[in-house]
Design a protein around this motif. Structure first.
Motif, PDB file in Angstrom:
ATOM      1  N   ASP A  42       0.830  -1.199   0.000  1.00 53.31           N
ATOM      2  CA  ASP A  42       0.000   0.000   0.000  1.00 53.31           C
ATOM      3  C   ASP A  42       0.868   1.253   0.000  1.00 53.31           C
ATOM      4  O   ASP A  42       0.606   2.218  -0.722  1.00 53.31           O
ATOM      5  CB  ASP A  42      -0.918   0.013   1.229  1.00 53.31           C
ATOM      6  N   VAL A  43       1.897   1.224   0.832  1.00 55.90           N
ATOM      7  CA  VAL A  43       2.797   2.374   0.960  1.00 55.90           C
ATOM      8  C   VAL A  43       3.560   2.609  -0.333  1.00 55.90           C
ATOM      9  O   VAL A  43       3.671   3.746  -0.825  1.00 55.90           O
ATOM     10  CB  VAL A  43       3.769   2.171   2.134  1.00 55.90           C
ATOM     11  N   HIS A  44       4.081   1.547  -0.932  1.00 53.39           N
ATOM     12  CA  HIS A  44       4.890   1.701  -2.138  1.00 53.39           C
ATOM     13  C   HIS A  44       4.068   2.248  -3.304  1.00 53.39           C
ATOM     14  O   HIS A  44       4.551   3.096  -4.076  1.00 53.39           O
ATOM     15  CB  HIS A  44       5.531   0.373  -2.527  1.00 53.39           C
ATOM     16  N   VAL A  45       2.843   1.763  -3.456  1.00 56.13           N
ATOM     17  CA  VAL A  45       1.977   2.282  -4.531  1.00 56.13           C
ATOM     18  C   VAL A  45       1.717   3.765  -4.319  1.00 56.13           C
ATOM     19  O   VAL A  45       1.803   4.573  -5.260  1.00 56.13           O
ATOM     20  CB  VAL A  45       0.647   1.496  -4.585  1.00 56.13           C
ATOM     21  N   ALA A  46       1.386   4.157  -3.085  1.00 56.47           N
ATOM     22  CA  ALA A  46       1.117   5.562  -2.797  1.00 56.47           C
ATOM     23  C   ALA A  46       2.345   6.426  -3.050  1.00 56.47           C
ATOM     24  O   ALA A  46       2.254   7.507  -3.652  1.00 56.47           O
ATOM     25  CB  ALA A  46       0.633   5.711  -1.354  1.00 56.47           C
ATOM     26  N   GLN A  47       3.506   5.969  -2.598  1.00 55.64           N
ATOM     27  CA  GLN A  47       4.730   6.743  -2.803  1.00 55.64           C
ATOM     28  C   GLN A  47       5.031   6.926  -4.292  1.00 55.64           C
ATOM     29  O   GLN A  47       5.380   8.022  -4.745  1.00 55.64           O
ATOM     30  CB  GLN A  47       5.903   6.045  -2.122  1.00 55.64           C
ATOM     31  N   ARG A  48       4.893   5.850  -5.059  1.00 55.78           N
ATOM     32  CA  ARG A  48       5.227   5.903  -6.488  1.00 55.78           C
ATOM     33  C   ARG A  48       4.301   6.858  -7.239  1.00 55.78           C
ATOM     34  O   ARG A  48       4.760   7.700  -8.036  1.00 55.78           O
ATOM     35  CB  ARG A  48       5.142   4.494  -7.078  1.00 55.78           C
ATOM     36  N   LEU A  49       3.018   6.764  -6.998  1.00 56.67           N
ATOM     37  CA  LEU A  49       2.061   7.602  -7.720  1.00 56.67           C
ATOM     38  C   LEU A  49       2.164   9.060  -7.298  1.00 56.67           C
ATOM     39  O   LEU A  49       2.074   9.967  -8.134  1.00 56.67           O
ATOM     40  CB  LEU A  49       0.641   7.079  -7.520  1.00 56.67           C
ATOM     41  N   CYS A  50       2.336   9.297  -6.013  1.00 63.15           N
ATOM     42  CA  CYS A  50       2.484  10.680  -5.551  1.00 63.15           C
ATOM     43  C   CYS A  50       3.750  11.312  -6.131  1.00 63.15           C
ATOM     44  O   CYS A  50       3.744  12.473  -6.565  1.00 63.15           O
ATOM     45  CB  CYS A  50       2.524  10.724  -4.029  1.00 63.15           C
ATOM     46  N   ALA A  51       4.833  10.569  -6.180  1.00 67.41           N
ATOM     47  CA  ALA A  51       6.072  11.094  -6.731  1.00 67.41           C
ATOM     48  C   ALA A  51       5.936  11.397  -8.218  1.00 67.41           C
ATOM     49  O   ALA A  51       6.432  12.418  -8.704  1.00 67.41           O
ATOM     50  CB  ALA A  51       7.207  10.099  -6.496  1.00 67.41           C
ATOM     51  N   ALA A  63      -4.498   8.827   2.047  1.00 64.52           N
ATOM     52  CA  ALA A  63      -5.787   8.473   1.457  1.00 64.52           C
ATOM     53  C   ALA A  63      -5.617   7.484   0.314  1.00 64.52           C
ATOM     54  O   ALA A  63      -6.370   6.506   0.185  1.00 64.52           O
ATOM     55  CB  ALA A  63      -6.506   9.735   0.971  1.00 64.52           C
ATOM     56  N   LEU A  64      -4.616   7.734  -0.537  1.00 61.85           N
ATOM     57  CA  LEU A  64      -4.353   6.822  -1.648  1.00 61.85           C
ATOM     58  C   LEU A  64      -3.966   5.439  -1.135  1.00 61.85           C
ATOM     59  O   LEU A  64      -4.453   4.415  -1.632  1.00 61.85           O
ATOM     60  CB  LEU A  64      -3.248   7.398  -2.528  1.00 61.85           C
ATOM     61  N   ALA A  65      -3.086   5.386  -0.153  1.00 61.89           N
ATOM     62  CA  ALA A  65      -2.678   4.095   0.409  1.00 61.89           C
ATOM     63  C   ALA A  65      -3.861   3.353   1.010  1.00 61.89           C
ATOM     64  O   ALA A  65      -3.973   2.126   0.885  1.00 61.89           O
ATOM     65  CB  ALA A  65      -1.592   4.313   1.463  1.00 61.89           C
ATOM     66  N   ALA A 134      -8.416  18.658  -4.077  1.00 62.10           N
ATOM     67  CA  ALA A 134      -7.530  19.631  -4.726  1.00 62.10           C
ATOM     68  C   ALA A 134      -6.273  18.996  -5.308  1.00 62.10           C
ATOM     69  O   ALA A 134      -5.491  19.669  -5.984  1.00 62.10           O
ATOM     70  CB  ALA A 134      -7.133  20.703  -3.704  1.00 62.10           C
ATOM     71  N   SER A 135      -6.078  17.724  -5.082  1.00 59.25           N
ATOM     72  CA  SER A 135      -4.844  17.054  -5.482  1.00 59.25           C
ATOM     73  C   SER A 135      -4.792  16.786  -6.975  1.00 59.25           C
ATOM     74  O   SER A 135      -5.818  16.583  -7.644  1.00 59.25           O
ATOM     75  CB  SER A 135      -4.704  15.731  -4.726  1.00 59.25           C
ATOM     76  N   ALA A 136      -3.577  16.738  -7.485  1.00 64.40           N
ATOM     77  CA  ALA A 136      -3.369  16.349  -8.883  1.00 64.40           C
ATOM     78  C   ALA A 136      -3.805  14.912  -9.133  1.00 64.40           C
ATOM     79  O   ALA A 136      -4.076  14.528 -10.273  1.00 64.40           O
ATOM     80  CB  ALA A 136      -1.896  16.515  -9.253  1.00 64.40           C
ATOM     81  N   LEU A 137      -3.892  14.109  -8.081  1.00 63.46           N
ATOM     82  CA  LEU A 137      -4.306  12.707  -8.245  1.00 63.46           C
ATOM     83  C   LEU A 137      -5.757  12.579  -8.680  1.00 63.46           C
ATOM     84  O   LEU A 137      -6.166  11.519  -9.173  1.00 63.46           O
ATOM     85  CB  LEU A 137      -4.104  11.947  -6.926  1.00 63.46           C
ATOM     86  N   THR A 138      -6.572  13.607  -8.465  1.00 59.56           N
ATOM     87  CA  THR A 138      -7.986  13.551  -8.851  1.00 59.56           C
ATOM     88  C   THR A 138      -8.258  14.300 -10.149  1.00 59.56           C
ATOM     89  O   THR A 138      -9.411  14.429 -10.550  1.00 59.56           O
ATOM     90  CB  THR A 138      -8.880  14.137  -7.736  1.00 59.56           C
ATOM     91  N   ARG A 139      -7.197  14.796 -10.815  1.00 63.28           N
ATOM     92  CA  ARG A 139      -7.363  15.498 -12.087  1.00 63.28           C
ATOM     93  C   ARG A 139      -6.815  14.633 -13.218  1.00 63.28           C
ATOM     94  O   ARG A 139      -5.767  13.989 -13.066  1.00 63.28           O
ATOM     95  CB  ARG A 139      -6.629  16.839 -12.064  1.00 63.28           C
TER      96      ARG A 139
END
Length: 635
Positions: A42-51, A63-65, A134-139
């Protein structure tokens, strides 16, 4: 709702090399990983996508994790307003591998009141949602992809599951209604109902069949023995008659189920029910063959989530019946609906009180709740059981209704169909029950009696919630094999031996075997050891070496037992703290039995099972316009 007991904030090992630990995690991800709420994946997926998208807000990363973790737990989304309250459903004291190997229990539970939600730094929900929104993850990115989706400012999804849930909703609501029947068709329907349901006591089945015959899409629900297959067989006969009356060809019928075992059971049950119908109806229906859903949709070697049949290449069938729909995931439901023609009759059959799919989703329960009020999408419920004696039926009802006192009274009543083994050391009692059947299977297999050996597989099931630990499948499989070896003199380390029951754990389209197919190793006097597999549409005779992914089936997980029945079922309950121990799991295990149920466990474990619900966060029923979002805390 009663939830799982709190299991403490620090549930992971102090070992820095523990596979659950994300050693490079920082901030909230590190805190929640250390607490056992999140695992390394969970942590690795969140870190990779956020980066990759330049997202630096640790609240968004958390939230993503959590959304990734929710999918791994069977949910399709997460409610950030309630996740702090529900985290206890996700965490559990893990088995110590050395202790599990030795057959002992995991470490004792933490002190009562050590609630992870009370000590973790949960973000304030309003600000949390604002940050995610407001995050880029939702755009959408340049390619149009989106990582996260929000539904009505409440539910948070990974994009794939948001799309699949919306697709299932859209495809269902877009299915057209049937034209009103002509007077000739209406008369034929009433006459046909009298013919296929000649006996009294089947009013529910008659009503369900009448409903399904007037709808393009029907969800047929009911517990074991309520006559779901009886209704399906009657429906097939009546649909064939309606086509004949209207001057149309015989309908092209597909029967399907999620696993090979469930498909084999469906095939057998439909054939038995059709055999009881008048000869004219048997002639009209013919002999439709049940297959797995994966085989129905057709394999696609270029994709693990897509199939040969889709919107551009629809299934040719006029009627599609899917049994054991509670086991069908959201993803597979989406693939089915896009492959079925809009004019095809779709009949989804299942028990919404059973365990849901191993993968994400709770589709059947969502359909039952969400389709209410849609005139051309019907839910037909069967409630009266015709299978059980009073004892097993009463136990199943007590479990389903959450009445632990009643269930315990029944198990301790002395009824010959029910038994509760409460011994501190249950091994001798289980040995006494299991070993005679295992030896009988060995004798039949050693004599080359393949069909008899296959029949013996359905006489008894030893069911467990877990794979590992002293209440797990691996432990009990080793015990039974050791007991058999002690009696027969066969070496305990032999991989293949006459009488070894096996379960196929992966599809092999070349061989014609599917995940969930059961079989037994038999000794042929000429060819030596052979594997006889109860596949669909007929049993297969294979060299054992050709079966790549199989496991021994003296004991079986309750999840893998779905779609099958046995004369006697032994249910080994895990410790009360196990998050797998739920009402749905216990109900599923109990309802596998045709004649006798033996529960192995203490009173605390029975009460824990009945008192704890398996909840999954989904939004399908909300999208369908039903009773609101199915989020943890709403049952």
């Amino acid at each position: 709702m009663t939830t799982a007991p709190a299991t403490g904030a620090d549930v992971t090992s102090e070992d820095a090399w523990d596979h659950r630990r994300a050693r490079g995690a920082t901030g909230l991800l590190r805190t929640f990983n250390d607490a056992g709420v999140l695992e390394a994946v969970d942590v690795h997926v969140a870190q990779r996508l956020c980066a990759s998208l330049g997202e630096r807000d640790e609240q968004v990363a958390l939230a993503l994790a959590l959304a990734v973790r929710a999918v791994r737990g069977g949910s399709v989304c997460v409610d950030l307003h309630t996740v702090a309250e529900e985290v206890v459903l996700w965490t559990e004291v893990p088995d110590d591998p050395a202790a599990a190997a030795a057959g002992s229990e995991p470490d004792a539970e933490p002190e009562a009141g050590e609630d992870p939600a009370a000590v973790l730094p949960w973000p304030e929900p309003g600000a949390w949602y604002a940050a995610v929104r407001a995050s880029a993850l939702t755009r959408p990115s340049e390619g149009g992809a989106t990582v996260l989706r929000l539904l009505e400012d409440r539910l948070l999804y990974l994009d794939r599951y948001w799309r699949e849930e919306q697709q299932v909703c859209d495809d269902l609501l877009a299915r057209p209604p049937l034209d009103a029947p002509t007077d000739v068709e209406s008369t034929a329907l009433e006459t046909g109902l009298d013919r296929v349901f000649p006996l009294p006591g089947y009013d529910e089945q008659r009503a369900a069949a009448r409903t399904a015959l007037t709808q393009r899409t029907t969800v047929l629900t009911g517990g074991p023995g309520t006559g779901k297959t009886t209704t399906v067989a009657a429906l097939l006969a009546l649909l064939a008659e309606q086509a004949e009356v209207a001057g149309r060809p015989r309908p092209r019928v597909a029967l399907a189920a999620p696993t090979g075992k469930a498909a084999a059971r469906l095939q057998q049950a439909v054939e038995e029910e059709l055999a009881g119908l008048p000869a004219v109806d048997q002639e009209r229906v013919g002999r439709p063959q049940a297959v797995t859903l994966h085989r129905l949709l057709g394999s696609n070697p270029r994709s693990s989530t897509r199939f040969r049949h889709h919107r551009g290449d629809r299934l040719p069938h006029d009627v599609v019946v899917v049994d054991e729909t509670s086991m069908v995931s959201l993803t597979l439901t989406a693939r089915l609906l896009e492959a079925v023609r809009p004019t095809t009759r779709l009949i989804l059959v299942g028990d919404p009180d059973q365990l849901t799919s191993v993968e994400a989703g709770a589709v059947l329960a969502d359909l039952v709740a969400g389709l209410a009020g849609h005139e051309h999408l019907a839910v037909a419920a069967l409630r009266t059981s015709h299978r059980y004696g009073d004892a097993i039926g009463d136990l199943a009802t007590a479990v389903r209704d959450g009445d632990a006192d009643r269930a315990l009274d029944l198990l301790r009543s002395g009824d010959e169909h029910l038994r509760l083994v409460e011994d501190p050391d249950p091994v001798p009692a289980v040995r006494e029950l299991v070993l005679p059947r295992a030896l009988e299977l060995v004798r039949a297999a050693a004599s080359g009696e393949a069909e008899a050996a296959l029949r013996l597989l359905d006489q008894q099931r030893l069911l467990c919630a877990h794979r590992e630990g002293s209440a797990g499948v691996r432990h009990w499989n080793r015990l039974v094999e050791r007991w058999v070896a002690e009696e027969t003199g066969e070496p305990v380390w032999a991989t293949w031996y006459a009488g070894r029951p096996v379960l196929v754990t992966a599809n092999d389209y070349g061989l014609g075997v599917h995940n969930g197919d059961a079989g037994v190793v038999v000794r042929d006097p000429v060819r030596g050891l052979r594997a006889r597999v109860a596949a669909v549409p007929q049993a297969l005779d294979l060299a054992p070496s050709r079966l790549g992914q199989v496991e021994t089936m003296h004991a079986l997980t309750i999840h893998k037992s779905q779609g099958s029945q046995a004369d006697e079922v032994l249910v080994v309950l895990p410790p009360a703290r196990s998050r797998l121990l739920t009402r749905e799991l216990f109900y599923t295990a109990v309802t596998r039995a045709r004649g006798r149920v033996v529960v192995v466990g203490a009173e605390a474990e029975v009460r824990a099972a009945i008192g704890r619900r398996a909840v999954r966060a989904t939004g399908l029923r909300q999208r369908l316009g039903g009773a609101g979002p199915d989020v943890p805390g709403e049952g």
